[in-house]
Design a protein around this motif. Structure first.
Motif, short mmCIF file in Angstrom:
data_model
loop_
_atom_site.label_atom_id
_atom_site.label_comp_id
_atom_site.label_asym_id
_atom_site.label_seq_id
_atom_site.Cartn_x
_atom_site.Cartn_y
_atom_site.Cartn_z
N SER A 117 7.31 15.74 -7.71
CA SER A 117 6.80 17.10 -7.89
C SER A 117 6.67 17.64 -6.47
N GLU A 118 6.17 18.87 -6.35
CA GLU A 118 6.08 19.47 -5.02
C GLU A 118 5.26 18.61 -4.05
N ILE A 119 4.21 17.96 -4.60
CA ILE A 119 3.32 17.22 -3.69
C ILE A 119 3.19 15.74 -4.08
N LYS A 120 4.14 15.22 -4.86
CA LYS A 120 4.02 13.80 -5.26
C LYS A 120 5.39 13.18 -5.48
N ILE A 121 5.53 11.90 -5.10
CA ILE A 121 6.71 11.12 -5.48
C ILE A 121 6.20 9.89 -6.22
N SER A 122 6.73 9.65 -7.42
CA SER A 122 6.31 8.48 -8.19
C SER A 122 7.52 7.60 -8.49
N VAL A 123 7.27 6.29 -8.49
CA VAL A 123 8.32 5.35 -8.90
C VAL A 123 7.72 4.36 -9.88
N VAL A 124 8.55 3.90 -10.82
CA VAL A 124 8.13 2.83 -11.71
C VAL A 124 8.69 1.53 -11.17
N ILE A 125 7.81 0.52 -11.06
CA ILE A 125 8.20 -0.78 -10.51
C ILE A 125 7.62 -1.88 -11.39
N ASP A 126 7.96 -3.12 -11.08
CA ASP A 126 7.42 -4.28 -11.80
C ASP A 126 5.91 -4.36 -11.53
N GLN A 127 5.12 -4.57 -12.60
CA GLN A 127 3.67 -4.59 -12.46
C GLN A 127 3.19 -5.68 -11.50
N ASP A 128 3.86 -6.82 -11.49
CA ASP A 128 3.43 -7.93 -10.63
C ASP A 128 3.57 -7.62 -9.15
N ARG A 129 4.39 -6.65 -8.81
CA ARG A 129 4.60 -6.31 -7.40
C ARG A 129 3.78 -5.09 -6.97
N ALA A 130 2.99 -4.52 -7.90
CA ALA A 130 2.39 -3.21 -7.66
C ALA A 130 1.40 -3.19 -6.48
N ASP A 131 0.53 -4.20 -6.41
CA ASP A 131 -0.49 -4.18 -5.35
C ASP A 131 0.17 -4.31 -3.98
N GLU A 132 1.15 -5.21 -3.93
CA GLU A 132 1.88 -5.41 -2.67
C GLU A 132 2.61 -4.11 -2.29
N ALA A 133 3.21 -3.46 -3.29
CA ALA A 133 3.94 -2.22 -3.02
C ALA A 133 2.98 -1.14 -2.51
N ALA A 134 1.75 -1.11 -3.05
CA ALA A 134 0.77 -0.11 -2.58
C ALA A 134 0.45 -0.36 -1.10
N ARG A 135 0.29 -1.63 -0.73
CA ARG A 135 -0.03 -1.95 0.68
C ARG A 135 1.13 -1.58 1.59
N VAL A 136 2.34 -1.85 1.13
CA VAL A 136 3.53 -1.56 1.91
C VAL A 136 3.69 -0.03 2.11
N ALA A 137 3.48 0.73 1.03
CA ALA A 137 3.61 2.19 1.13
C ALA A 137 2.51 2.76 2.03
N HIS A 138 1.30 2.22 1.88
CA HIS A 138 0.17 2.67 2.69
C HIS A 138 0.47 2.47 4.18
N ALA A 139 1.05 1.32 4.50
CA ALA A 139 1.38 1.03 5.91
C ALA A 139 2.54 1.92 6.38
N ALA A 140 3.53 2.14 5.51
CA ALA A 140 4.70 2.92 5.92
C ALA A 140 4.31 4.34 6.33
N PHE A 141 3.31 4.89 5.67
CA PHE A 141 2.87 6.26 6.01
C PHE A 141 1.70 6.26 7.00
N LYS A 142 1.42 5.07 7.55
CA LYS A 142 0.36 4.91 8.57
C LYS A 142 -0.98 5.48 8.10
N LEU A 143 -1.30 5.25 6.85
CA LEU A 143 -2.52 5.85 6.30
C LEU A 143 -3.79 5.16 6.80
N ASP A 144 -3.63 3.99 7.41
CA ASP A 144 -4.80 3.31 7.97
C ASP A 144 -5.20 3.91 9.31
N GLN A 145 -4.33 4.78 9.86
CA GLN A 145 -4.64 5.38 11.16
C GLN A 145 -5.11 6.82 10.97
N VAL A 146 -6.07 7.24 11.80
CA VAL A 146 -6.59 8.61 11.65
C VAL A 146 -5.57 9.63 12.12
#
Ligand code: ADP
Ligand code: ASP
Ligand code: MG
Length: 405
Positions: free
Chosen positions: A376-405
């Protein structure tokens, strides 16, 4: 004197000790010279337990009876909070949704609020009492008890803040505010100071359980500014409000994961005008919310439709779809519950490119396969395997440097 609506979620009222602590907090706000209306949830786990009990009796319980049952969770906590307040000298009265004047439509288990007659609450406030309202419930025009969908106490609080013209609406929960990702999954997630309604709405509907999505929709429609904060400390929380220009400088505000979706594949249906309309009409008539629709390119006059529905609605979806398969030339329905939806959200996406490329590369590097994609204009969603979801969230969080101010 200010008027404050406070909502306390399930963990915050999880046992007698916590109920007493909440009563102290309410007393503190009132002693400061404020009028206080409090909305409470059932103790955490109670609504799930009641649902499990219903399902152990009947695989497909009547939705009217489910609402009768589920509404008792909140009725327990309102009475206990009122007693706890009275015990420390604060005049208080508890109201069910119906007594609070919350009138809904007739859709059991996910009713929409139609009107609120706040006069009974106003009367008690004038009499100097704290009013405790049961979240998540209302009454329909036939006098039947209804519930507002999971997490619906958020909606009760925000919906009451509007007619009560509250100066503040505070949503107390078990984390310090809205984070860049679920802090229980992504350990270095950061608390967000301010977020726009649109971003909060997208995060909530993408699975960030911290706010019920319909409550955010309501807040946006009626301009209710609210703060999400912890009931366990006094730290400032997250302010949710209308978008301001500076918010667009942040490209990705947060990451959300929804493990409560199921992928539905309707295969071998006729590739002709009207097929999709019939399929989705059947789901709409069953009040099922559909997301992430993908139709493959038809071959030999035959097409497949793939989409996601809330996991709790998957049996209902299969039943609804089986009724229309004949009308679309036969075909099969298959359900895949072992999936998760991962989303990245940010108003800055409107004006920045490369978000999809960064997300897909990060998932590729982690060897996570993407099954469906929507944007959508302000969101990208993907469907993935449920067992990989938490790891994928951490990977995406790091890729967008969301841990940095
Ligand atoms: P309550 O019972 O107070 O309504 P919920 O359990 O419904 O609380 O929501 C709070 C939970 O939401 C947190 O404990 C947290 O694990 C989860 N959560 C998911 N995504 C986020 C996020 N982006 N920010 C904060 N909390 C989140
Ligand atoms: N008790 C309800 C639920 O668990 C409503 C809420 O907590 O907001 O969904
Ligand atoms: Mg909640």
């Amino acid at each position: 004197m200010a008027r404050i609506v406070q909502k306390y979620g399930g963990t915050s009222v999880g046992d007698v000790e916590r109920i007493k602590k909440v009563a102290e907090r309410i007393k503190y706000t009132r002693d400061d010279g404020n009028e206080v209306v409090v909305v409470v949830s059932a103790r955490s786990g109670v609504t799930n337990e009641l649902i499990a009990r219903a399902k152990s009796i009947s695989e497909n319980p009547s939705e009217r009876e489910l609402d009768q049952l589920l509404s008792i969770g909140e009725q327990e906590t309102i009475a206990l909070i009122a007693m706890a307040l009275q015990a420390i000298g604060v005049p208080a009265v508890s109201f069910t949704g119906s007594q609070a004047g919350i009138v809904t439509d007739k859709v059991h288990t996910k009713a929409k609020i139609q009107t609120i007659n706040a006069s009974a609450i106003e009367k008690e406030l004038k009499a100097g009492k704290v009013v405790i309202v049961a979240g998540f419930q209302g009454i329909n025009a036939d006098g039947q008890t209804t519930t507002l969908g999971r997490g619906g106490s958020d909606l009760t609080a925000i919906a009451l803040a509007a007619p009560l013209k509250a100066d503040k609406c505070e949503i107390y929960t078990d984390v310090d505010g809205v984070y860049t990702a679920d802090p229980r999954v992504v350990k270095n997630a950061r608390k967000i100071e301010e977020i726009s309604y649109d971003e909060m709405l997208e995060l909530a509907s993408a699975g960030s359980k911290v706010m019920q999505s319909r409550s955010v929709e309501f807040a946006s429609k009626y301009g209710v500014v609210f703060e999400v904060r912890s009931s366990f400390n006094h730290n400032p929380g997250t302010i949710v409000k209308a978008e301001v220009a500076s918010m667009e400088s942040v490209v990705v505000r947060g990451v959300a994961v929804d493990k409560d979706q199921a992928k539905v594949i309707v295969s071998n249906i006729l590739d002709k005008p009207g097929s999709a309309a019939k399929v989705f009409r059947a789901l709409a008539d069953a009040h099922i919310i559909v997301d992430m629709i993908v139709q493959n390119v038809g071959r030999n006059g035959i097409a497949n439709l793939t989409f996601t529905v809330p996991q709790g609605d998957s049996t209902k979806a299969v039943r609804a779809l089986e009724n229309v398969l004949d009308e679309v030339g036969g075909g099969q329905v298959a359900i895949h519950p072992q999936i998760a939806k991962l989303s990245v959200v940010g108003v800055g996406m409107k004006t920045h490119s490369g978000v999809a490329a960064t997300l897909f590369q990060a998932l590729a590097d982690a060897n996570v396969n993407i099954e469906l994609i929507t944007t959508s204009e302000i969101k990208i969603s993907v469907v993935i395997d449920q067992d990989r979801a938490d790891e994928a969230a951490r990977v995406a969080h790091a890729a967008f440097k969301l841990d940095q101010v």
